[in-house]
Write a protein that holds these residues in place. Sequence first.
Motif, short mmCIF file in Angstrom:
data_model
loop_
_atom_site.label_atom_id
_atom_site.label_comp_id
_atom_site.label_asym_id
_atom_site.label_seq_id
_atom_site.Cartn_x
_atom_site.Cartn_y
_atom_site.Cartn_z
N LYS B 27 -12.65 -4.23 -3.86
CA LYS B 27 -13.30 -5.02 -2.81
C LYS B 27 -13.21 -4.28 -1.48
N LYS B 28 -14.13 -4.64 -0.61
CA LYS B 28 -14.08 -4.16 0.77
C LYS B 28 -13.79 -5.35 1.66
N ALA B 29 -13.30 -5.09 2.88
CA ALA B 29 -13.06 -6.18 3.82
C ALA B 29 -14.39 -6.83 4.18
N GLY B 33 -13.02 -9.08 9.05
CA GLY B 33 -11.79 -9.34 8.32
C GLY B 33 -10.92 -8.11 8.20
N ILE B 34 -9.96 -8.20 7.32
CA ILE B 34 -9.06 -7.08 7.09
C ILE B 34 -8.77 -7.01 5.60
N GLY B 35 -8.65 -5.78 5.08
CA GLY B 35 -8.16 -5.64 3.72
C GLY B 35 -9.19 -5.29 2.69
N SER B 36 -8.78 -4.37 1.79
CA SER B 36 -9.62 -3.95 0.68
C SER B 36 -8.72 -3.89 -0.54
N GLY B 41 -5.30 0.45 -8.36
CA GLY B 41 -3.97 0.05 -7.88
C GLY B 41 -3.37 1.15 -7.04
N ILE B 42 -2.63 0.77 -6.01
CA ILE B 42 -2.02 1.76 -5.13
C ILE B 42 -0.55 1.41 -4.95
N TYR B 97 0.86 -5.56 6.05
CA TYR B 97 -0.40 -4.98 5.60
C TYR B 97 -1.00 -4.06 6.66
N ASN B 100 0.34 -0.70 6.65
CA ASN B 100 0.16 -0.02 5.37
C ASN B 100 1.45 0.04 4.53
N ILE B 102 2.12 -2.39 2.37
CA ILE B 102 1.83 -3.07 1.11
C ILE B 102 0.33 -3.14 0.86
N GLU B 103 0.00 -3.48 -0.38
CA GLU B 103 -1.39 -3.63 -0.78
C GLU B 103 -1.78 -5.10 -0.80
#
Lengths: 268, 445
Positions: B27-29, B33-36, B41-42, B97, B100, B102-103
């Motif tokens: 997904k993209k933010a 918003g924020i977050g992808s 998995g990272i 988040y 950086n 956490i994912e």
Amino acid sequence: MPNRTALMYCYDGSFEGLLCCVFESYEQKEIPLDILLPEMAQGILLPVKEIITDTAKAGRVLGSIPQKMGAPTLEFVRHAFLTCLAHKELYILLFLRLGYRYGPAVLSRLTDPVVDKLFKAVKHLAKESHLFKGFVRFSIFSNVLVAEIEPKNYVLPLLRQHFCERYPEEHFLIVDKTHGMGLVYRPYESAVIPIRKLELPEPDENEEYFRRLWRVFYDAVEIQGRHNPKCRMSLMPKRYWKYMTEFGSAQQKSPRRLEGSGGGKLHF
Amino acid sequence: MDIFDKLKILTDAAKYDVACTSSGVNKKAATGGIGSAAACGICHSFAGDGRCISLLKVLLTNVCAYDCKYCVNRRSNDTPRAAFTPRELADLTINFYRRNYIEGLFLSSGVLKTPDYTCEQMIEALRILREEYRFSGYIHAKAIPGADSALIARLGLLADRMSVNIELPSHNSLQLLAPDKSKHSILAPMGYIQNRIQENCTDIIRYHHAPKFVPAGQSTQMIIGATPETDFQILNLAEGLYRKYRLKRVFFSAYMPVAEDSLLPAPETKPPLLREHRLYQADWLLRFYGFTANELLDQQHQSFNPYIDPKCNWALNHMELFPLDVNRASYSDLLRVPGIGVISAKRIITARRTGRLQFDGLKKLGVVLKRAQYFITCGGKAPGGLKVTPDTVLQSLLSEKALGLYQHDFSHQTGMEQLSLFSPPSLLSSGGKQEDRGKCLTAPL
């Protein structure tokens, strides 16, 4: 097939410059022994031919790659150029010569020594850039996220999309100290620019607060009965730890400097 | 209590849960918003025990109405208790988040007051993240057994992945050790989530903007070694769960004693890490290599061989299928060769399009010749100079340490039961008699 000549090429270090070396190699029907940067070419006893970067020649080679070998091969070559492989320029030249001969199938020739060498280098680059997606640690200075990294490969171009999608509304900067470059982002605009000198202020109270919380989490999440530092080291080699806040190492020392001449300007 | 203490207590209480990947969804933010999220998995860090950290893995609270005997948070355990407010948790997640660290978030909880009340608190934390912070990063939520299905449904619309832990691999063990849970209270939400995921798939085909329900699928976890189930039973259960509930992952967790109880292994028992490792290897064979549980173990051989991995063990028992010619074998056959994995099998298929493969080329493709050489030929030829005796096969398949243990076991075969970890004293768990073993190692070579 032209013979290897007792000759070195010297180019300006740009991708276009390297493409001009490929042009020269075909035009002169010669294969250089190596392709050097200007600073390495000094004091070499063998004859060194300086290849001038010519946009027209570079454009012809660039256009021919997807045409003769397919778009994935061009992407592969672009990635190969970002790796830290020694003599990568020569390997890329030899690879492209194979590509002109075999077409798109060149990417399948995995047991060829040249293809194999570049494949492993690109894999190393891909792996390192993937690790940095997780291992980058931002500190927040007046609402700007700033991170420093020391990668072996030139990974910034590969990190660009990931972090731009992750923080679309933020201002951020990732400094690659190995290559003296930085990825700068402000909402819906990004650029990779040279940054030779950067001084970061002391982390403020709020920043310290979250670093401490993170360390609390990091220490608490380990199951002591399964302590296994060897396993951790192989998954997260020590060279990455330097800037990772959970270890609280180099992050404490400040102000930090990036040595070098000139100064990159940062506009936020 | 300050936030540092809360974080410490609630991390400590959540750390035995393994389901901590951030994979399965891209997904993209959203704008503003924020977050992808990345499907692969990272991992953002690795803890001192070598386990990956990709999510802020905490409990909302470790207060629990239940008294599961294997659990550190059981009602009767004297341990410090804490609870996050939904807002504290959301703020912590966003601040980690942004840096950086956490994912995303992995949120589980003890049962505070009632399952429904707990579930509502979790929903509130996720709502703040998704609606107020417009957070598109990864969220894995634990379904609270016994919560109302309407609440599970709301949680599922906010989360990327959900899980219901099986905890113990059999009904009997559950009854014995988790008296407040039942097979039904675990399988009912799992079945419900599975149905909703399936309905949602057809909704998305019909209405493009149907909100996604648990897009990264569901997973579960079971504890290994606290109860007497065998590897055969556990692997069959895992296979059944993949089939019936379409689970994305089944996680295994070697039991770490956290409580003293006559029904549980003694507190000084070491966690059965090797057993856990073998189960993960077998799980991999089920998911990516086309094996079935019954091929790897059976009624007569209920435990994995500690000395060699399940695939080698299988291959040594099926020497009639080998050697395979790497220039001709199909992808699915290549996958069954010890020393050839998914990546090297794909590379073999790719590379042999451009020319005949030789042994030196295979090494470049990532084949582990040390193991594979006994099972393959190149154009009908076996590797040159290979001196094959049962000893050399053994030496190649076992690590030095394992070989030492193996020889030690063999010289001390007195009928005495070794540690349960090393119970099958023969090299091949399915090999049975010694003469068969000799035959299958030497015959085809």
